[in-house]
Design an enzyme around this catalytic site. Structure first.
Site, PDB file in Angstrom:
ATOM      1  N   SER A 266       0.874  -1.173   0.000  1.00 59.20           N
ATOM      2  CA  SER A 266       0.000   0.000   0.000  1.00 59.20           C
ATOM      3  C   SER A 266       0.910   1.221   0.000  1.00 59.20           C
ATOM      4  CB  SER A 266      -0.914  -0.004   1.221  1.00 59.20           C
ATOM      5  OG  SER A 266      -1.873   1.027   1.079  1.00 59.20           O
ATOM      6  N   GLU A 267       0.632   2.185  -0.871  1.00 59.40           N
ATOM      7  CA  GLU A 267       1.615   3.239  -1.126  1.00 59.40           C
ATOM      8  C   GLU A 267       1.809   4.195   0.046  1.00 59.40           C
ATOM      9  OE1 GLU A 267      -1.122   2.674  -2.949  1.00 59.40           O
ATOM     10  OE2 GLU A 267      -2.112   4.525  -3.581  1.00 59.40           O
TER      11      GLU A 267
END
Lengths: 237, 229
Positions: free
Chosen positions: A71-72
């Site tokens: 997840s960024e």
């Protein structure tokens, strides 16, 4: 850059026979079925970033394969959503939803997270989209050139940086207009970036010649699919 | 003796100038230095440029700072989100300048500032509306956009642990932009949940070394609210 332009209705390509003229034998895939179809192509060991919407659902369908979800916002090794009583208040994903961390997971800061993305360390990014063009251009962040405050988030970084970019979207709009087109009419997220498209009707690769049909959903005929697609569909040799 | 721990919010905010760029840590409701933002409101600095992933939600924190007319411009990747009502009102009324920046480019612009790199080429946004007016250059057959470093006059940071040298750790996804903004400003102010004795934070676990930090205020507010989730 090429300025995005709207295609006037009078210029609809000749391949566009009104879709209703060629009905489907079976209902199109559901969102969950689309997510499952994407997941079936993800091998064990890949590091994968999933966008918002149907892409997020892909994680529910990888079964026993060890796939590392990134997840960024700096989480590697994202696990399933927790039950309400197990929520960890500091552990969210890029959609701001609560998540869990798998054993082996790790945290990084935003610059490292996007260096990982831009540096080609993410095997696959799955994003939603408004339109995909036959050359792999993706439009998925702004629905109009006149919207001066669209939310881009990390979409442009992911589209430009991941090793592979798969887009999962309905084959047509609610009005029956094709989302797979010759040239995108909406503002672009990235140029020539998409490598594969999963719709509720088909799996299509972006190849040098354009849209290359890999697979049709049950009950879909080539003619019905072509009628719902805004550019020529090519068949494998 | 080096002691970066300050006792009051007024001491934490002393000297924060008008007209400066303020970098905010935080992503969503996690790791956001809300107490320091309230302190900034109390301090009164105005004509600010805010760098933040989101443009505030609800009526508190960043949204309140904007509603009070203290923000001239916001640089962010995701202005519209659930509850970004204050942003909508001000933007619609032409009272707020907006610069949209892809999230990774925004992070890297600040990282570059902290590392003394004035500008860099990135493939992100090449050929799109967000590259408009920026230099584009082909390197080894690919088009890149020249993006400039983004340095702040002030950075506001939320940390989990801090010591008097300003060494910091973070909590889970609360890390996000915090270490990035900490390194990219002239004055880095930290709110920390826990203050540790010097040497009690394992050197292997320090994420932001104290060299980047100027002031630390102890604000043990607990966990972010999970209300409504």
């Amino acid at each position: 850059m090429n300025a995005p332009t709207m295609i006037p209705p009078t210029m609809i390509p000749p391949t566009m026979i009104p879709p209703t003229m060629i009905p489907l034998a079976r209902p199109p895939l559901t969102r969950a079925q689309m997510a499952a179809r994407v997941a079936a192509d993800i091998p064990e060991g890949w590091c994968v970033n999933l966008g918002i919407g149907i892409p997020t659902m892909v994680a529910d369908h990888v079964a026993d394969r060890e796939v590392i979800f990134q997840s960024e916002n700096g989480v590697l090794g994202v696990g399933p959503a927790p039950a309400r009583e197990d929520i960890q208040p500091w552990l969210i994903n890029a959609s701001k939803a609560y998540i869990t961390l798998k054993p082996g997971g790790s945290y990084v800061h935003h610059a490292d997270s996007f260096a990982m993305i831009r540096g080609g360390h993410i095997d696959l990014c799955v994003l939603g989209g408004y339109e995909v063009a036959q050359n792999g251009d993706l439009a998925n962040w702004a629905t109009s050139n006149n919207d001066t405050a669209p939310a881009v988030g990390g979409a442009m970084d992911l589209a430009a940086g991941a090793k592979r970019l798969w887009v999962v979207l309905e084959h047509t709009t609610k009005d029956g207009q094709p989302k797979l087109v010759e040239t995108c009419s909406y503002p672009l997220t990235a140029l020539k970036a998409v490598t594969r498209i999963y719709t509720n009707l088909a799996v299509i690769d972006i190849a040098p010649q354009g849209f290359l049909l890999r697979e049709m959903a049950p009950g879909v005929s080539f003619d019905a699919l072509q009628a719902r697609t805004g550019a020529k569909l090519h068949l494998p040799d | 003796m080096i002691n970066k721990i300050v006792q009051t919010m007024a001491d934490a905010m002393a000297g924060v100038p008008d007209g400066g760029i303020v970098l905010l840590g935080g992503f969503g409701h996690v790791g956001t230095p809300n107490a320091l933002i309230d302190g900034l409101i109390e301090h009164g600095a105005t004509d600010l440029t805010i760098v933040s992933n989101n443009a505030g939600a609800g009526r508190e924190g960043l949204a309140k700072l904007m509603a009070l007319g203290r923000v001239r411009k916001i640089i962010c990747s995701y202005p519209r989100s659930a509850g970004s009502v204050v942003f909508e009102e001000l933007y619609k009324a032409g009272k707020l300048e907006l610069e949209i920046c892809p999230q990774g480019t925004m992070a890297e612009r600040m990282r570059a500032a902290g590392a003394g790199i004035p500008a860099f080429y990135t493939p992100t946004a090449a050929g799109t509306l967000l590259a408009k007016g920026k230099e584009e250059r082909e390197i080894d057959g690919r088009i890149y956009v020249l993006e400039r470093a983004l340095r702040g006059a002030v950075a506001l940071v939320e940390a989990w642990e801090a010591d008097r040298w300003g060494n910091l750790t973070y909590r889970q996804a609360g890390r996000n932009f915090n270490p990035v903004v900490a390194a990219a400003a002239d004055l880095t102010i930290v709110q920390a949940q826990h203050i540790r004795d010097l040497g009690d934070i394992d050197p292997e676990h320090v994420v932001t070394p104290g060299v980047y930090v100027d002031r630390v205020l102890h604000l043990p507010y607990g966990d972010p609210s999970i209300e409504g989730k």
